[in-house]
Design an enzyme around this catalytic site. Structure first.
Site, short mmCIF file in Angstrom:
data_model
loop_
_atom_site.label_atom_id
_atom_site.label_comp_id
_atom_site.label_asym_id
_atom_site.label_seq_id
_atom_site.Cartn_x
_atom_site.Cartn_y
_atom_site.Cartn_z
N ASP A 1 0.85 -1.19 0.00
CA ASP A 1 0.00 0.00 0.00
C ASP A 1 0.89 1.25 0.00
O ASP A 1 2.09 1.16 0.19
CB ASP A 1 -0.89 -0.05 1.25
CG ASP A 1 -1.96 1.01 1.24
OD1 ASP A 1 -2.40 1.40 0.15
OD2 ASP A 1 -2.37 1.46 2.33
N GLU B 1 2.53 4.79 -4.19
CA GLU B 1 2.53 5.72 -5.36
C GLU B 1 3.89 6.40 -5.53
O GLU B 1 4.23 6.70 -6.66
CB GLU B 1 1.42 6.75 -5.20
CG GLU B 1 0.02 6.17 -5.25
CD GLU B 1 -0.35 5.34 -4.02
OE1 GLU B 1 0.27 5.57 -2.97
OE2 GLU B 1 -1.21 4.47 -4.13
N ASP C 1 -9.38 3.79 -1.54
CA ASP C 1 -10.25 4.27 -0.47
C ASP C 1 -11.57 4.84 -0.99
O ASP C 1 -11.74 6.05 -1.09
CB ASP C 1 -9.51 5.32 0.36
CG ASP C 1 -8.23 4.74 0.94
OD1 ASP C 1 -8.06 3.50 0.90
OD2 ASP C 1 -7.38 5.52 1.42
C1 GLC Z 1 -4.58 3.51 2.91
C2 GLC Z 1 -5.16 2.28 2.23
C3 GLC Z 1 -6.19 1.64 3.12
C4 GLC Z 1 -5.57 1.31 4.47
C5 GLC Z 1 -4.95 2.56 5.09
C6 GLC Z 1 -4.18 2.24 6.36
O1 GLC Z 1 -5.55 4.49 3.05
O2 GLC Z 1 -5.69 2.59 0.97
O3 GLC Z 1 -6.73 0.50 2.53
O4 GLC Z 1 -6.52 0.77 5.32
O5 GLC Z 1 -4.07 3.17 4.19
O6 GLC Z 1 -3.14 1.38 6.10
#
Ligand code: GLC
Length: 797
Positions: A391, A394, A501
């Site tokens: 995650d 980017e 999200d």
């Molecule tokens: C980002 C991710 C989400 C995750 C959060 C905390 O917003 O897209 O899925 O729960 O980070 O890690």
């Protein structure tokens, strides 16, 4: 100011490359090559490379520089690419040089240049539609829109106007509805590409990049299916994931303790909600340090994973690229010692805030860094973690929830060489960070050093690659499963993606459909959403309708942000819990069908979920449909996205369509009002098709698929056939022929109904005693059970 290249002088050919000089500027060359007869590559280049090309053209003994493929595969390209997965040598074609030239010629039009940028302008016919381009909000047909191809973590609560998101893909598919034909265009660039799709000028698409090398691939189609095949031959296929990854998953930001995980797991089983994976978000870690555990909350990860495995559940943990600056943290220590973190051109290490506060970022453009990072997963694999979720890659920087924010430049013990920059204030890494790649070996698989502004969109993909390749090395022969938030063209080689999200809001259901379909039509078949919605609190009805969309998306996970009310399947009580269960059980019944589609996607690039135009490109109304999708060729899912609705209007393309739930028939080429009480949603099977289903299961590999039911949805005088794919679901043996294919055909005449089953068990024999064959013709249902494993079975009903 852009000058168009309108006049060219043909200079000659070198191998596959045909070279033209622009009359407008002698320092500009166009280089065109035909790859295999269906793909044309044109490059507009200037700068250093021009001299080298001109020299190679004049001197017979000199050849053009060749660059190793990024994946280290056998082939090479005439430039460095992170995106293309197939070397020029791997394409064969039988066209003569004269034919090749005339094929390339039409694609030399529309190139233009300015001092700093290069541009391609391609014509759009009046009724043409444009799809693909990765993950984007707004209408599915992108004509009339303009946006950059540039991955970012968008502001909370993206909406149809949000310009760019986590995964952008510089590829589009042009569809001509009048002719039912399609073609594709891929810009091979991982920096920013400005796309203007008939916004400024309705009759053209304009694609602009900064720099000296604009590489474009044209895919000739002529059907959407051909474009996807050509695109995935060029950028790589999705490998088959382990079967359990296709099950239903439960996630939360964050399950905060081992005890909570155990409770969620036991609720899933006690309440009979099929589930294959539980996901741990950032709070399982010790102060958000990757590859560590918060031992107070998770005292015994090994016991936890063992218990989950005993219940048929897998554990997936999140890993972000941001590495906490902490002299006592082993990942930071190792990365600093070996100089693996990204630095600015001026030498300072790039620092940005993420969850742990000030962080540094691995330079995934380097093989040795990818290997190091990939090997770190051993710690978690040894503790029984099954798969990983990458995650914030980017990379995203955030000041949200930052725990501490030291002034890194003052961190003691660092000499001038290793000095850390002050934390960046923007939402991603700075343009002038330098990714080293292969450094002084620019023709190697990682290419030469690249500024972040040119590497940016590849950062997330190369992180996912590092994870994927690490898992392959650490568990040889086993299929890795990686989920990534960020990627670009080619990311399907390493990971599935989800749309990030979203919000617990009705408008995000149709948005999920258009986004997932365009992602699927950008080569990433394994795609899904946060079921229930991420931001804000969900409610029973919304959760159910979300689950009904997610139930037939390739990736199926319920996930929810911190601070919201819970949204596990049972969270809102009845009737919602039962409706949620029905949706997911339907997915598990359809697993044989879904898994076969995964294999087709892996082999031929045909997406698992498909927009209606994929199969009905000549049907104008079908092309307009953006709120329903096909799952393979035979199933049409039209999710409900209005609060309180108990039916919805659905456009059905040609054929007769049969309601999955009650067998009602609907005529095609028109609109129908279809009932959708809370417990189900419009799900239709095209007449004269065969759907394989398996028994109910709590997780995908709980039992063998026995009995396997083939339901033939027939019309009078109909014929249908279908081939089911099966394999062991976990190893790579399928790549060397260890799989089974079972073909069933059904024909109905006024006198007799005949069904034939033909088993081809190539080294893999499904464990199965029985087939149940059901033939539905109008209101009549015929049914018969037969013994499996006989090779060929003929049944007359
Ligand atoms: C980002 C991710 C989400 C995750 C959060 C905390 O917003 O897209 O899925 O729960 O980070 O890690």
């Amino acid at each position: 100011m852009f000058t168009e290249v309108t006049q060219r002088e043909y200079l000659g050919a070198k191998g596959r490359e045909n070279i033209w000089q622009a009359k407008e500027d002698a320092n500009l060359l166009l280089s065109g090559a035909l790859l295999g007869g269906e793909i044309i590559r044109v490059r507009l280049l200037r700068g250093n490379e021009v001299t080298q090309v001109l020299h190679a053209l004049q001197d017979n003994s000199a050849s053009l520089l060749r660059y190793q493929l990024a994946d280290g595969g056998p082939g090479t390209l005439p430039y460095h690419s992170w995106i293309v997965a197939r070397g020029d040598e791997e394409w064969t074609g039988s066209l003569s040089q004269v034919q090749a030239l005339s094929t390339i010629e039409p694609y030399l039009q529309g190139f233009a240049f300015s001092d700093s940028s290069l541009r391609l302008k391609r014509p759009l016919a009046s009724e043409e539609r444009v799809y693909g381009l990765g993950e984007r909000t707004g209408s599915m047909n992108k004509r009339g829109q303009a946006f950059p191809i540039w991955n970012i973590d968008p502001h909370k609560g993206h909406n149809p106007k949000t310009e760019n998101m986590y995964t952008s893909i510089p590829f589009y598919l042009g569809l001509s509805n009048a002719e039912g034909t399609a073609y594709g265009v891929l810009i091979d660039h991982t920096g920013r590409t400005e796309m203007d799709i008939g916004k400024t000028d309705r009759t053209s698409v304009q694609m602009t990049i900064e720099g000296d090398n604009l590489v474009v691939y044209f895919l000739v189609g002529p059907k959407p299916r051909d474009v996807m095949r050509q695109y995935t031959e060029l950028t790589g296929h999705m490998p088959l994931p382990p079967r359990w990854a296709i099950g239903h998953h439960q996630s939360r930001w964050s399950y905060a303790s081992q005890q909570q995980v155990e409770q969620v797991a036991s609720q899933m089983r006690a309440r009979h909600h099929p589930c294959d994976g539980i996901w741990l978000d950032i709070d399982y870690m010790d102060g958000y340090r990757n590859f560590t555990w918060n031992r107070e909350a998770f005292p015994e990860p090994e016991t936890m994973t063992r218990d989950l495995h005993q219940q048929g559940l897998h554990l997936v943990t999140i890993v972000d690229p941001g590495t906490k600056i902490d002299e006592h943290y082993f990942v930071y220590q190792q990365g600093m010692e070996q100089d693996y973190f990204c630095r600015f051109v001026n030498g300072a290490i790039s620092v940005g805030n993420v969850w742990p506060g000030a962080c540094v970022f691995p330079d995934y453009s380097r093989s040795e860094v990818r290997e190091w990072w990939g090997d770190l997963y051993k710690i978690m694999l040894d503790q029984g973690v099954d798969a990983f979720w990458n995650d914030m890659n980017e990379p995203a920087l955030t000041d949200m929830m930052v725990l501490e924010n030291p002034t890194p430049a003052d961190t003691p013990g660092l000499d001038d060489q290793t000095k850390l920059s002050p934390p960046i204030k923007s939402n991603t890494m700075a343009d002038d960070v330098l990714h080293l790649g292969d450094g002084d070996r620019p023709t190697g698989p990682d290419g030469g050093p690249t500024l972040h502004k040119f590497f940016h969109n590849a950062y997330g993909m190369e992180m996912a690659r590092s994870t994927y390749e690490g898992l392959l090395r650490l568990h040889p022969g086993q299929r890795p499963f990686v989920l990534t938030r960020s990627g670009t063209a080619g990311v399907q080689r390493y990971a599935a993606i989800w749309t990030g999200d979203n919000t617990s809001h009705w408008s995000h259901i149709p948005m999920a459909i258009t986004m997932c379909l365009n992602i699927a039509m950008s080569g990433v078949s394994f795609v899904g959403i946060d079921i229930g919605g991420f931001w804000d609190s969900s409610n029973g009805e919304l959760l159910v309708r979300y689950a009904q969309v997610g139930a037939l998306l390739p990736f199926c996970r319920n996930h929810n942000a911190i601070g919201n009310v819970d949204q596990e399947p049972w969270a809102f009580g009845e009737p919602f819990e039962s409706a949620y269960r029905t949706a997911i059980e339907t997915r598990y019944h359809l697993m044989p069908y879904l898994y076969t589609l995964f294999e087709q996607a892996a082999r031929s690039g045909a997406p698992i979920i498909r927009p209606l135009y994929f199969h009905y490109a000549r049907d104008e109304q079908a092309c307009e449909v953006e709120d329903a999708f096909l799952v393979g060729e035979r199933l049409l899912s039209a999710p409900v996205y209005e609060q309180g609705a108990t039916s919805r209007r659905v456009y059905l393309p040609a054929g007769t369509w049969i309601d999955f739930w009650n067998g009602n028939e609907y005529p095609g080429e028109g609109w129908s009002d279809i009932e959708a009480p809370l417990g189900n949603w419009p799900l239709l099977i095209r007449g004269n098709s065969i759907l394989p289903t398996g028994p109910a299961m709590q997780y995908v590999d709980q039992y063998p698929t026995d009995p396997l039911t083939f339901t033939c949805y027939m019309t009078t005088d109909g014929e249908a056939s279908y081939t089911l794919y099966e394999d062991d679901g976990s190893t790579l043996a399928y790549q060397s022929g260890t799989f089974a294919e079972t073909t069933i055909s059904c024909s109905v005449t006024p006198d007799v109904t005949t069904v034939e089953i033909d088993e081809h068990f190539n080294a893999y024999r499904p464990q199965r005693e029985t087939y149940v064959v059901i033939v539905k013709v109008g209101s009549k249902t015929l049914m018969k059970s037969v013994k499996a494993g006989q090779g060929k079975i003929v049944i007359r009903l």
